[in-house]
Enzyme design. Structure first.
Site, short mmCIF file in Angstrom:
data_model
loop_
_atom_site.label_atom_id
_atom_site.label_comp_id
_atom_site.label_asym_id
_atom_site.label_seq_id
_atom_site.Cartn_x
_atom_site.Cartn_y
_atom_site.Cartn_z
N HIS A 21 -3.45 6.01 3.61
CA HIS A 21 -4.28 4.90 3.12
C HIS A 21 -3.85 3.57 3.73
CE1 HIS A 21 -5.81 1.98 0.07
NE2 HIS A 21 -6.83 2.82 0.01
N ALA B 72 -7.94 -8.07 -8.73
CA ALA B 72 -9.04 -8.77 -8.05
C ALA B 72 -9.75 -9.75 -8.98
CB ALA B 72 -10.03 -7.75 -7.50
N ASP C 104 -2.42 2.80 17.93
CA ASP C 104 -3.25 1.63 17.67
C ASP C 104 -2.44 0.46 17.13
OD1 ASP C 104 -5.26 3.35 18.35
OD2 ASP C 104 -6.48 3.00 16.57
N ASN D 237 -13.58 0.98 -7.02
CA ASN D 237 -14.64 1.97 -6.82
C ASN D 237 -14.94 2.67 -8.13
OD1 ASN D 237 -14.58 1.49 -4.02
ND2 ASN D 237 -12.92 2.96 -3.76
N SER E 254 -11.29 -0.68 -0.75
CA SER E 254 -9.98 -0.88 -0.09
C SER E 254 -10.17 -1.40 1.32
CB SER E 254 -9.24 0.46 0.01
OG SER E 254 -8.63 0.82 -1.18
N ASP F 73 0.83 -1.20 0.00
CA ASP F 73 0.00 0.00 0.00
C ASP F 73 0.87 1.25 0.00
OD1 ASP F 73 -2.32 1.85 0.93
OD2 ASP F 73 -3.26 -0.12 0.86
#
Length: 393
Positions: free
Chosen positions: A125, A230, A80, A216, A282, A71
């Site tokens: 992202h 994909a 986190d 998208n 995503s 990415d």
């Protein structure tokens, strides 16, 4: 084509050793996740409940599973993700100059060198994707698999795009060679790539599950086809849903779609601290990668094909365009894989085709270099048809 640069023993552990440690660590982390707090507990995020992730945590948290996030990099300093981000790699040159290099590998030890290998994210992202997969149990916004480890590999530039699909293929092979159990590809484009396809086949041959977003599209525009990679048979293709379980308006779908997952208004870590709401396939792909990590953690003896089969066969049926349905992590972990229908395997890419594709790719790279020297930079324009990009909104 695989590049073995960082042979860190942590990354190269034998899976059986990692899984043995997982049994102990998963139990401890599950107790932390389920322990009563001294004050009212924060509500569980809607996407966690939607796929049954909290039901799985007492049994498995993703401990012992490495998820490669190919990415824009991952902010390893985000609270986190503390302790979850492994040393990675960057394929993006931080100082392009007149003739951009394909690889930015770093040359000096220390924090700057480490950041050059994927542990920084100028876009945000990849940090959001990584957080949805493996944000820690005590963060207030836990990921689907809070015990999993993230292997960060940067291929997206400061505009959230990649310009060389062969380079992304090389990143996939590097992830496989450096300990990944799952590869998350929250990116794609309209055009096929033979070197990238061979990298996907390489992952399949090495028992690594590849998850990618379907893409998208503009809400008022024509329907797009499922993005590459994909749409490849060996890839688990994921589209996105809203809180009602319906396909999100801008989520691409098609016959190649395998699964759906929450992909709208998800709370995720923001690079440099804080959180933000994210929408796009995503992030639906990240949810499925997290679910796959839970399954691999609970069933370390299962192959990638069996994990994929469990996820698709136990998905909750939904509306049109959702593939097998909405992923159900709890049902997948509880599945008896021996009685589930098998996934039809696509024929492997032949060695001869691989060599031909590599030669063709080398020719294209040479042409690109000539164009770059002439002052013409090859890049996908914003909104350009076929421009490779991340599936974010």
């Amino acid at each position: 084509m695989g590049l073995s640069l960082c042979n860190d023993p942590v990354l190269m552990w034998d899976r059986s050793v990692r899984c043995a440690l997982a049994c102990v660590c998963s139990t401890l982390l599950a107790l932390l996740l389920s322990a009563p707090a001294g004050h009212a507990s924060a509500p569980v995020a809607w996407h966690l409940s939607a796929i049954g992730a909290p039901e799985v945590w007492p049994e498995a948290t993703g401990e012992g599973v490495v998820v490669a996030v190919i990415d824009s990099g991952v902010d390893a300093d985000h609270p986190d993700l503390e302790g979850a981000v492994l040393p990675g790699r960057s394929y993006v040159d931080v100082d392009t100059g007149a003739e951009p290099r394909l690889l930015a590998l770093g040359s000096e030890s220390g924090p700057v060198y480490e950041r050059a290998f994927g542990q920084a994210d100028p876009v945000g992202h990849g940090t959001a994707v990584a957080g949805l997969i493996a944000a820690g149990a005590g963060s207030g916004e836990p990921g689907i698999a809070p015990g999993a480890s993230i292997l960060p590999i940067r291929v997206l530039d400061d505009e959230n795009r990649y310009h060389d699909s062969a380079m992304v293929g090389a990143a996939v092979e590097w992830a496989v060679d450096n300990g990944a159990d799952i590869v998350n590809l929250s990116l794609g484009g309209h055009y096929d790539s033979a070197p990238f396809s061979e990298a996907i086949a390489y992952a399949e041959r090495h028992d690594v599950l590849v998850v990618a977003c379907t893409g998208n599209q503009h809400q008022d525009g024509p329907d797009e086809t499922v993005w590459f990679p994909a749409r490849m048979p060996d890839v688990l293709a994921v589209t996105g849903t809203d809180q009602a379980g319906d396909r999100w308006l801008t989520a691409v779908t098609g016959d190649e779609t395998d699964l759906a997952a929450p992909g709208a208004d998800l709370r995720a870590p923001q690079a440099d601290g804080g959180h933000k709401n994210v929408t796009g396939t995503s992030f639906a792909a990240a949810v499925v990668s997290g679910a796959a990590a839970l399954v691999r953690s609970a069933h370390p003896d299962w192959t990638a094909e069996e994990v994929r089969r469990a996820l698709t066969a136990t998905a909750r049926p939904g509306g049109e365009g959702l593939g097998a349905g909405v992923v159900d992590a709890a049902a997948a972990v509880d599945a008896d894989v021996d009685v589930l229908p098998r996934v039809e395997q696509a024929p492997a890419v032949s060695e001869a085709w691989s060599m031909a594709a590599t030669a063709a790719g080398g020719g294209l790279l040479g042409l690109s270099a000539l164009l770059l020297r002439g002052g013409l930079r090859l890049r996908g324009g914003k909104g350009a048809q076929g421009g490779p990009r991340a599936a974010a909104r």
